[in-house]
Design an enzyme around this catalytic site. Structure first.
Site, mmCIF file in Angstrom:
data_model
loop_
_atom_site.group_PDB
_atom_site.id
_atom_site.type_symbol
_atom_site.label_atom_id
_atom_site.label_comp_id
_atom_site.label_asym_id
_atom_site.label_seq_id
_atom_site.Cartn_x
_atom_site.Cartn_y
_atom_site.Cartn_z
ATOM 1 N N LYS A 69 0.845 -1.200 0.000
ATOM 2 C CA LYS A 69 0.000 0.000 0.000
ATOM 3 C C LYS A 69 0.872 1.239 0.000
ATOM 4 O O LYS A 69 1.715 1.399 0.880
ATOM 5 C CB LYS A 69 -0.914 0.018 1.224
ATOM 6 N N ARG A 114 -10.557 -0.370 7.367
ATOM 7 C CA ARG A 114 -9.981 -1.442 8.201
ATOM 8 C C ARG A 114 -9.680 -0.945 9.615
ATOM 9 O O ARG A 114 -9.647 -1.729 10.559
ATOM 10 C CB ARG A 114 -8.781 -2.090 7.514
ATOM 11 N N LYS A 232 2.634 10.736 19.906
ATOM 12 C CA LYS A 232 1.184 10.858 20.044
ATOM 13 C C LYS A 232 0.734 10.212 21.359
ATOM 14 O O LYS A 232 1.360 9.262 21.845
ATOM 15 C CB LYS A 232 0.482 10.178 18.873
#
Lengths: 331, 331
Positions: A69, A114, A232
């Site tokens: 991907k 997904r 994060k």
């Protein structure tokens, strides 16, 4: 040797959310059965005001499919300057028996699908059966996708939503009520939203704790989506001290997931992590064991989820004669 | 946003060897000017009797093009069992300003073409102007490609060829004489071939020294193609002691090229490497400085060569209206 080409429009109508949930369950089970290879991804950071493009590779040894991907994001000037979206994706599928390229599809929808399905898989495996109320910290696209997926597998009676701006939350409320008919209350504080939750979903780009440990009531299932990189953070690391911690990938979550924070502060040790969601789905480890456990699912996202989802889309396209074949070479 | 699709047949006729040589020169110059990013490649090794698939990423900041080449090889059972070649390739090109996917082309020809062109670029920059005789250790596909490329930039009067089997060498002789009209002598020994060379090309899968240092006469230019991984070797490391060493990439060649062997044995130090071919092409370092120097070009192959070559093919396709457009999404 023909390669199937699938447009974004085809991809969107070739798979149902229920099928994405099934594909993601297969991905997790294959991953926790050593049937998956996922090399570290490679990427290029473009200069300022542009964004990033990443290439993620996954090999599913069960289906014998290799996926690649390419995914770009952050190009905020794209719509105005180049007439294309700020985020785009392309997926290649190879038959791992020969490494023939069997399919090229637009990949801009699959990451969202997904990732939404991941939350639903965790809810099936880990939330209380009596759970009816969802609270959503963050009200962007992925927050909507979580509801779309979870709505497939349980009855959601009400949603409490919080975001940093009221406009975003109001838009979310209007969209969710129209699309799913589920009443949404825009919470006046994070605390208020968190306290109401049977299931708490976090989908922000947060870089510090948004959810205090003492706000979370016993029995809550937490779906932690936002943190997939070092830097994060969405949850108070203290939350992990007494929770049952389930991760998508032990190696990823301990390196760059939400689980990294309590590990880094020695609030938990690696042995305190209950296991991978795939192990729970395979029945090798228990899921929820009592109604007052707090369960946390830490999702960092894996290439194998793209792989099994894209393969399901490809199989559906073949079965329904959708798409265009192109012959890159004759032999 | 439309993406151009190019078949193998189109790719083959859209670029001349002279243009590939130009594209590879651009690649080397961009690389040695810090205008290139090439992350470490990622790959998957398939189980026994299959092969390997690699994904190589390059970003050319001059042309603002990002390329991704997927390349598989080693699948010896493919023709019989799956009706496809044992080696296949696909190249994606992205406009780096937006990361839009602008072209998908068959990539099975490009590796061979740009590797052949690499040898010719080095001959232009480093061989004696009076060089007329080429010796080829190895007589496979890449040995032919080297002749095809070098034949574009100089007059080859004769070729001496050696391979481990006489059949392979005889086939090479017949093919080269028919295609290029250059007389080929099949050498009775490696020594005999090497001693005759003005330009020596090595293109084997050798895993030990094939060329003894004392066989090489002063003034020879060596094109070392075969070694692109740790474990491969074609040249006596002693050859490097008094030669002018030019590499495609300092980091790659010192890690896994032919140059690794003399470094590993302390025959040379890193400072003894003259420089990168790009530095010579840019005029920042001299090329050959006398008729009796031995020059060695160590080629490990770089993603940026695929990038500039594929981009030239893409530009030629647009200019000549070749190929098929496909719209992966509408926006």
């Amino acid at each position: 040797m023909k390669t199937l080409l699938l447009k974004k429009h085809d991809v969107g109508r070739l798979i149902s959310m229920a099928e994405v949930i099934g594909a993601v369950e297969e991905a997790y089970k294959a991953f926790s059965s050593d049937q998956v290879e996922q090399p570290d991804y490679i990427g290029i950071h473009l200069p300022s005001l542009r964004g990033e493009i990443d290439f993620k590779l996954g090999y599913d040894k069960v289906a014998e499919i290799i996926s690649m991907k390419a995914h770009s994001g952050g190009f905020t000037n794209n719509p105005v300057e180049h007439g294309v979206p700020n985020s785009m994706g392309t997926i290649l599928l190879f038959d791992a028996r020969s490494c023939a390229l069997i399919c090229i599809m637009d990949g801009s929808l699959i990451t969202g699908l997904r990732t939404g399905a991941a939350g639903a898989v965790s809810v099936k495996a880990l939330a209380r059966k009596s759970a009816r109320t969802i609270s959503s910290i963050g009200t962007g696209n992925q927050a909507r996708m979580q509801i779309r997926a979870i709505n497939e597998i349980m009855t959601i009676e009400e949603i409490h939503a919080w975001d940093s701006t009221y406009e975003t939350s109001s838009k979310y409320k209007a969209d969710i009520e129209r699309e799913f008919g589920i009443p949404v209350t825009v919470a006046s504080s994070k605390k208020e939203a968190v306290e109401r939750a049977d299931i708490l979903i976090t989908t922000t780009r947060g870089k510090g704790s948004l959810v205090e440990a003492e706000w979370v009531k016993p029995g809550t299932h937490i779906v932690a989506i936002g943190t997939d990189q070092r830097g994060k953070q969405e949850l108070d690391p203290e939350l992990f001290r007494n929770a049952k911690i389930i991760v998508d990938s032990l190696s990823q979550c301990t390196e760059k997931g939400e689980t990294w924070h309590p590990l880094d502060r020695n609030i938990i040790a690696k042995d305190d992590i209950h296991g991978e969601i795939g192990e729970v789905l395979l029945g090798r480890k228990p899921g929820r064991e009592s109604d007052d456990e707090i369960t946390i699912f830490d999702s960092t996202g894996m290439a194998i989820q793209d792989n099994t989802t894209a393969n399901k889309i490809y199989q559906n396209a073949l079965a329904n004669n959708v798409g265009t074949f192109f012959q890159f070479f004759e032999e």
